[in-house]
Design an enzyme around this catalytic site. Structure first.
Site, PDB file in Angstrom:
ATOM      1  N   HIS A   1       4.630  -3.101 -10.222  1.00  0.00           N
ATOM      2  CA  HIS A   1       6.053  -2.792 -10.277  1.00  0.00           C
ATOM      3  C   HIS A   1       6.396  -1.923 -11.489  1.00  0.00           C
ATOM      4  O   HIS A   1       7.230  -1.019 -11.398  1.00  0.00           O
ATOM      5  CB  HIS A   1       6.846  -4.107 -10.286  1.00  0.00           C
ATOM      6  CG  HIS A   1       8.296  -3.934 -10.551  1.00  0.00           C
ATOM      7  ND1 HIS A   1       8.884  -4.322 -11.729  1.00  0.00           N
ATOM      8  CD2 HIS A   1       9.282  -3.384  -9.803  1.00  0.00           C
ATOM      9  CE1 HIS A   1      10.171  -4.039 -11.693  1.00  0.00           C
ATOM     10  NE2 HIS A   1      10.445  -3.473 -10.533  1.00  0.00           N
TER      11      HIS A   1
ATOM     12  N   GLU B   1       5.628   1.507 -10.648  1.00  0.00           N
ATOM     13  CA  GLU B   1       6.676   2.051  -9.763  1.00  0.00           C
ATOM     14  C   GLU B   1       7.800   2.676 -10.600  1.00  0.00           C
ATOM     15  O   GLU B   1       8.269   3.774 -10.326  1.00  0.00           O
ATOM     16  CB  GLU B   1       7.224   0.931  -8.864  1.00  0.00           C
ATOM     17  CG  GLU B   1       8.334   1.374  -7.924  1.00  0.00           C
ATOM     18  CD  GLU B   1       9.460   0.357  -7.866  1.00  0.00           C
ATOM     19  OE1 GLU B   1      10.576   0.687  -8.332  1.00  0.00           O
ATOM     20  OE2 GLU B   1       9.240  -0.769  -7.372  1.00  0.00           O
TER      21      GLU B   1
END
Lengths: 452, 439
Positions: free
Chosen positions: A66, A69
């Site tokens: 994440h 990301e």
């Protein structure tokens, strides 16, 4: 019922026709490109799905999928930090990204004329990302704020985090997608870069383009922008599993709240073979029987009739890379305890296991599935999502119509059989929220505050 | 490569994307309801929404929450249908009943297959929920208990605490700022619901929006069928004016959460206001434009202080709130608050640059097709156009209206509407050392 069967047959044709508009090609570097043509509006969506989610992380670096990301918006050699979002915005686009246990995906929604712009940008950051210490240092703080906001200060999210950690003791679904706070605090730019170098490669990705496009043109553009990116050497993926549970697990989370809350989660299978599997379909129907509408079993019995719960919900996801959970959650009504709610829930499940489901209930769930298949076509974005999820889970978009057909074939006996197998305490984790009063909770002021 | 991308940007300045907006048909049903219809046979489905001036802003002192409970009970028992009948019969045909409730509007929406049998059965249920709700006593008792419990829960959660305090600070005694308390809900009686329903769910102020796979003749029949038996609806459809100027205030409310939830705002703009477009476009630059707004840049991109920071205008019949919001860990709350205030002040004083305005227009104009790319979104626009009596050409004119906004208009509009020194501020989970301080 006859009328209904005619409608079902018709709608299955609609669904089959819809799937016929899906085209697939794999570039020589391994990038799979899937195009869903939909010409209702002059828009398109580009989604790129990397088969790298939190389940691929290792101990000590949870949350890195994440974090990466976030960092994917921080620039390349040719597109400096901030520029990606500015260019998409100036093209009238909307963009974002999301990370899950199973995958990380990025998307842009744009006018149909903007596909090559979107591809140019997305393909660039697939292999040219710059990792600066300065940007990392800021962004990791943003992610920690996100964790506080989504989880630490959200009692029910916190409960689910602890529930997952208890239900899965071996499988990496044990770890939260956002990562443990300690791991975020200790994370380095190097960790993120390692992740990027390991997993961001065309042969670990699926590109989904849906909307007002021509598949042949999309394939040509994909070849132009993504075709020259070299394939990566992907690490061997180790098979991970979860040994059989040896008895019921229970846990409690204390957090500031007024109402208690209970979640019951049973280990459940997920789809592996769309043609041969039957249990995941039966479980999908079971969700509908228990909770498919506000007069379905759980809401009708617990909320409306016995009034032991304030609300109740059921969830199960048949498509996933890893194992599944069948989840029922409920909020006790004031004056009722989580224990009373659990007893009432168990009574309903026992009833279903003993007596099965009626033909009417079965038909009702199928009618909803069938209609949902038509409604789904109102959203180009959702159609692309479904394709991406299937591919990331190791299945094919071609399985989508198969799944629809299989759902229609589920029998009442199968629902009863799967329920009997599922609702065993040896598969069950029960998590309860123990609400803690605020330190200086204001008294209820009553209606007087509104006096004019 | 960068130069190529930049040239693509420049290109999109001159190429104005052409697209067709849906053709909106409008008429008044014999019942008096205003009807807005887009005929589209692309998918075998129909979306319908029927809305009334019956939102929270129509509550009266001493009867706060009646509007919301009335709305919530519409599909929990209607002529010859129990709440279970309603849910079950809709599920049997795969139809979906939904609702809409805000400070101005209340109403029901329906999504159904357009095949005759399904459509007819679904519309029959919608017609009864709208026109013959029963408000059963036993259901009311249960729903009151559920609502009371959820109000108590909300009082412990920082976001809800902040919303409530913010509403009161911005709107004072105006109903836009009211939140029902437990005691309000406890005293709601069935007669209150009946009375509210009869007064506010009248055909004359009803707005019917229809989108999908039916003909004009069918749409006319459906609109009449859904509204012919509505009550007279004696109540006014206007909400009392909002006091635009508020005194500055700052409330610091303790909470054990790790983050402070910060809200800053003031009454903003009404839906029909001529400043609407300058404020809308200006706010895109300030805090509406996702990753590229000034607030996002200052707070998140440059300093990593928050995950989410935003601003928006909520255009309502009367001026709804202008609101800035963010969450950040307690230790950073005062720093972030100062930064947001400075950003707002600079924005209001100096306005926006030509470059920022150009980028905003590119996004809002170029992104227009995304606003109307599904039946659901078009239905929502029909509802808004109908309810606020916006021109039928609203969608056709949207891009031109955005395109016509100037930097000067934005600066003027913000200067007149937003006084950075007279804002309401709420901080829930405020840093401990400053708890209780008043500005």
């Amino acid at each position: 019922m006859r009328v209904h069967l005619v409608v079902v047959a018709l709608l299955l044709q609609v669904a089959a026709a819809a799937q016929a508009e899906v085209y697939e090609r794999t570039l020589s570097n391994g990038l799979k490109v899937i195009v869903k043509e939909d010409h209702r509006a002059p828009v398109l969506v580009q989604q790129i799905w990397y088969r790298a989610g939190s389940m691929d992380e290792r101990t000590g670096v949870t949350g890195v999928a994440h974090v990466l990301e976030h960092l994917m918006f921080k620039g390349t050699k040719d597109v400096p930090v901030g520029q990606f979002s500015k260019v998409i915005a100036a093209a009238g686009g909307r963009e974002n990204a999301f990370t899950s246990y199973d995958h990380t995906a990025y998307f842009q929604q744009l006018h149909r004329s903007k596909l090559s712009l979107a591809m140019k940008l997305e393909s660039d950051r697939m292999h040219n990302l710059l990792m600066s210490e300065k940007e990392f240092a800021k962004e990791i703080k943003v992610v920690m704020e996100e964790r506080r906001w989504r989880t630490d200060d959200e009692p029910r999210s916190l409960l689910f985090e602890k529930l997952m950690a208890a239900a899965f003791q071996e499988h990496p679904y044990h770890n939260p997608v956002i990562g443990w706070m300690t791991d975020l605090q200790n994370m380095t730019a190097e960790d993120a870069l390692d992740w990027y170098k390991t997993w961001y490669a065309p042969n670990n990705a699926t590109l989904v383009i849906a909307g007002d496009v021509r598949a042949s043109e999309v394939f040509a553009l994909a070849q132009r922008y993504y075709g020259s990116i070299p394939a990566g050497e992907l690490p061997q993926r180790k098979a991970v599993g979860e040994s059989a549970q040896l008895g019921i697990k229970r846990l409690t989370v204390k957090a500031p709240a007024e109402l208690p809350f209970i979640v019951m989660a049973w280990h459940a299978p997920t789809l592996r073979d769309a043609e041969k599997d039957w249990k995941p379909y039966a479980l999908d129907v079971l969700v509908g029987v228990l909770d498919g509408n506000s007069s379905a079993r759980l809401n009708k019995s617990l909320v409306r009739e016995q009034q032991v719960a304030m609300d109740v919900g059921t969830g199960y996801d048949s498509v996933a890379r890893g194992p599944g959970l069948f989840v029922i959650e409920a909020t006790p009504r004031e004056g009722k305890t989580v224990g009373e709610v659990e007893t009432a829930l168990r009574a309903q499940l026992a009833l279903l296991v003993r007596d099965g489901v009626s033909a009417e209930e079965l038909q009702r769930v199928k009618a909803q599935v069938t209609a949902g298949e038509v409604y789904k076509r109102d959203s180009v974005f959702y159609q692309a999502m479904q394709i991406g999820q299937m591919e990331s889970a190791g299945m094919s978009h071609k399985d989508i119509p198969v799944m629809l057909q299989k759902l229609q074939e589920v029998t009442a006996q199968q629902v009863q059989d799967v329920a009997r197998e599922l609702f065993s305490d040896d598969r069950l984790t029960v998590a309860t929220l123990d609400p803690q009063p605020l330190p200086d909770k204001p008294k209820h002021a009553g209606g007087a505050v509104h006096a004019h | 490569m960068l130069t190529k991308i930049l040239s693509a940007v420049v290109l999109s300045l001159v190429v104005n994307v052409a697209f067709a907006t849906p053709e909106i048909q409008h008429w008044q049903a014999p019942s008096g309801a205003r009807v807005y219809f887009v005929e589209d046979h692309g998918l075998p489905m129909l979306d319908v929404a029927v809305n009334f001036p019956a939102g929270g802003g129509f509550d009266t002192a001493g009867k706060v929450g009646v509007s919301h409970v009335t709305f919530g009970m519409l599909d929990l028992g209607a002529q010859e249908l129990s709440e279970d009948d309603i849910a079950r019969k809709l599920a049997d045909i795969g139809a979906q009943l939904g609702g809409n409730f805000d400070s101005d509007r209340a109403g029901l929406s329906l999504r159904t297959l357009s095949s005759a049998k399904e459509r007819d059965a679904a519309l029959d249920i919608l017609a009864r929920c709208l026109q013959q709700p029963l408000f059963p006593e036993d259901v009311l008792a249960r729903e009151k208990a559920r609502l009371i419990a959820s109000l108590k829960e909300a009082e412990t959660q920082p976001e809800s605490i902040a919303d409530k305090a913010f509403g009161q600070a911005v709107f004072g005694v105006h109903p836009y700022g009211w939140h029902a308390e437990v005691a309000d809900v406890e005293k709601i009686q069935r007669a209150d619901l009946e009375g509210f329903y009869r007064a506010h769910y009248g055909a004359k102020h009803a707005v019917v929006a229809l989108m999908g796979d039916i003909s004009r003749a069918q749409a006319e029949a459906i609109a009449q069928r859904l509204t012919a038996k509505l009550p007279d609806g004696v109540a006014d459809d206007r909400i009392a004016p909002v006091m635009i100027r508020i005194k500055p205030s700052e409330q610091r409310i303790a909470h054990p959460a790790s983050q402070s939830h910060i809200l800053i705002g003031t009454p903003g703009v009404a839906r029909n206001d001529e400043d609407y477009f300058p404020l809308y476009v200006g706010n895109y630059i300030l805090g509406g434009g996702g990753f590229v707004s000034r607030l996002m840049h200052e707070v998140r991109e440059k300093r990593g202080l928050a995950y989410s920071v935003y601003s928006y205008f909520m255009p309502m019949q009367q001026p709804g709130a202008f609101q800035i919001g963010l969450q950040t860990k307690k230790e950073q709350a005062d720093e972030s608050l100062g930064l947001v205030r400075d950003t707002l002040k600079t924005f209001v004083q100096n306005g926006v640059t030509e470059k920022e305005l150009r980028a905003a227009k590119q996004n809002i104009g170029g992104g227009f097709p995304l606003r109307i790319d599904s039946n659901r979104k078009i239905l929502d626009y029909l509802g808004v156009i109908g309810f606020y009596e916006l021109p039928l050409t609203y969608l056709d004119d949207f891009t031109a209206n955005v395109g016509a906004v100037t930097t000067r208009q934005i600066r003027d509009a913000f200067k007149r509407r937003i006084d950075p020194d007279a804002m309401a501020t709420v901080i829930v989970g405020a840093p401990v050392e400053k708890t209780g301080a008043e500005k």
